[in-house]
Scaffold this motif. Structure first.
Motif, PDB file in Angstrom:
ATOM      1  N   TRP A  71       0.825  -1.210   0.000  1.00 55.32           N
ATOM      2  CA  TRP A  71       0.000   0.000   0.000  1.00 55.32           C
ATOM      3  C   TRP A  71       0.856   1.255   0.000  1.00 55.32           C
ATOM      4  O   TRP A  71       0.386   2.327  -0.419  1.00 55.32           O
TER       5      TRP A  71
ATOM      6  N   LYS B 179       3.285   2.056  -1.903  1.00 54.00           N
ATOM      7  CA  LYS B 179       3.565   2.515  -3.261  1.00 54.00           C
ATOM      8  C   LYS B 179       2.412   3.316  -3.853  1.00 54.00           C
ATOM      9  O   LYS B 179       2.609   4.148  -4.743  1.00 54.00           O
ATOM     10  N   TYR B 180       1.209   3.037  -3.369  1.00 51.64           N
ATOM     11  CA  TYR B 180       0.027   3.690  -3.951  1.00 51.64           C
ATOM     12  C   TYR B 180      -0.655   4.645  -2.976  1.00 51.64           C
ATOM     13  O   TYR B 180      -1.743   5.136  -3.250  1.00 51.64           O
TER      14      TYR B 180
ATOM     15  N   TYR C 277      -1.740   8.181  -4.281  1.00 47.80           N
ATOM     16  CA  TYR C 277      -2.798   8.100  -5.287  1.00 47.80           C
ATOM     17  C   TYR C 277      -4.125   7.678  -4.645  1.00 47.80           C
ATOM     18  O   TYR C 277      -5.196   8.186  -5.022  1.00 47.80           O
TER      19      TYR C 277
END
Length: 372
Positions: A73, A75-76, A79
């Motif tokens: 999670w 990494k994102y 976003y």
């Protein structure tokens, strides 16, 4: 790569989650019978929606999230936060947003109505955990700690207060402060945030009459029993009518025409009337155990990111639960917050179970000795 071979999930925590969901749906079903005496949604449609989107949909979300390695999670995170923030702002788009009781908090997708702020809670916690875990060794410096933290809280606050949804913002802010403290923030910074929060609440209370009404009702619950104090008076009647052992499952009288929102924020009063003092204590003890078990997972997490994720999610759940219960027994101001696992709201239950799925995944990598 995973730092270690995953263990099985915390089976005791999972068992309690399943029991809370199953028991919550039974309580909700009983409270929904009160709709039979009212105009509007029928018992069947409301129960069906809660079961399909909340119990089944939430169960799928729990299963999926518990099997996604929690570090992915990170990494994102940005976003997810931006996407959930934009989805929450989408309620202001004409023909898409839905207004109820003076608040614009829902998206009407035709086949389903969702409250995007429930998913903003998840995006907020993941983003904050990612950022705090990256700067926790420099968090005492205002440029890396206090300033960006206050900016993030302020951005979420501006979005939520515009709806307005003061209650949800409060529990998100409380969760954020708990995460900030767990990351190693100085008590001086916590005090600054607390004083800032008090100032903001004073401004909100002075500029929004309904907030002032809630505070006045909390201080003087019997001052206007047919007006602003009606809900708390009816709630106290329901709780008191339950006595020691309650009237029995499905036997609540107050849910028929008397209690406002018997399947929403007043559902604890219905439960207390049917199961009495004994049932209420058992429910509260179950919530306490669930919370403590979750926080234990935080202390045993493999890294600071896992710790912060669990602290954030569990704090949102426990804060919301006890603010709801406290309001129904007049030891906290009325908030309009639903009771997790029990109150009506398929989106809310799905989001709660999704966040608990992440907690369960963190528990797969728990250890008693965290690496440096």
């Amino acid at each position: 790569m995973n730092p270690q071979k995953p263990k099985s999930v915390d089976t005791l925590l999972l068992t309690f989650i399943i029991l809370m969901v199953a028991g919550g749906f039974l309580i909700f079903s009983s409270a929904s019978l009160g709709l039979m005496a009212r105009d509007g949604a029928s018992f069947g449609s409301v129960a069906f929606s809660q079961f399909v989107f909340g119990v089944l949909g939430g169960g799928v979300a729990l299963l999926v999230m518990s099997n996604v390695y929690y570090r992915h999670w990170r990494k994102y995170a940005f976003y997810l936060f931006v996407l959930s923030l934009l989805a929450t702002l989408a309620v202001f788009i004409p023909e898409l947003g839905m207004t109820h009781a003076g608040a614009t908090r829902w998206l009407d997708l035709g086949f389903i109505t969702i409250q995007p702020s429930e998913f903003l809670k998840i995006g907020f916690v993941i983003y904050l955990a990612t950022w705090l875990s990256g700067v926790h060794d420099r968090i005492e410096h205002w440029k890396y700690g206090l300033l960006p933290f206050a900016t993030t809280i302020g951005l979420v606050g501006a979005t939520m207060l515009a709806q307005p949804d003061t209650d949800t913002f409060m529990i998100m802010a409380f969760s954020g402060i708990a995460m900030y403290l767990a990351a190693g923030a100085r008590w001086r910074d916590i005090l600054i945030i607390f004083l800032g929060a008090v100032l903001v609440l004073i401004v909100i209370a002075l500029t929004r009459p309904y907030i002032m009404d809630r505070l006045t009702t909390f201080m003087h619950p019997d001052a206007d029993p047919l007006g602003s104090g009606y809900q708390i008076q009816q709630s106290l009647i329901a709780v008191g009518s339950g006595g020691v052992s309650g009237r029995g499952f499905g036997q609540s009288i107050q849910k028929f025409e008397y209690l406002p929102e018997p399947i929403g924020d007043s559902i604890f009063a219905v439960f207390a009337e049917e199961f009495g003092f004994i049932g209420s204590v058992l429910l509260i003890c179950s919530l306490v155990f669930l919370t403590l078990r979750g926080y234990r997972t935080a202390t045993e997490a493999n890294d600071i990111f896992g710790t912060l994720l669990v602290v954030g999610f569990m704090t949102i759940i426990v804060a919301q639960a006890f603010l709801n219960i406290g309001a129904m027994v007049a030891i906290a101001p009325l908030s309009g917050l639903p009771l997790p696992f029990i109150s009506h709201g398929g989106t809310a239950l799905m989001a709660t179970l999704a966040s608990l799925g992440i907690v369960l995944n963190v528990s797969k990598y728990r250890t008693f000795k965290r690496p440096a």
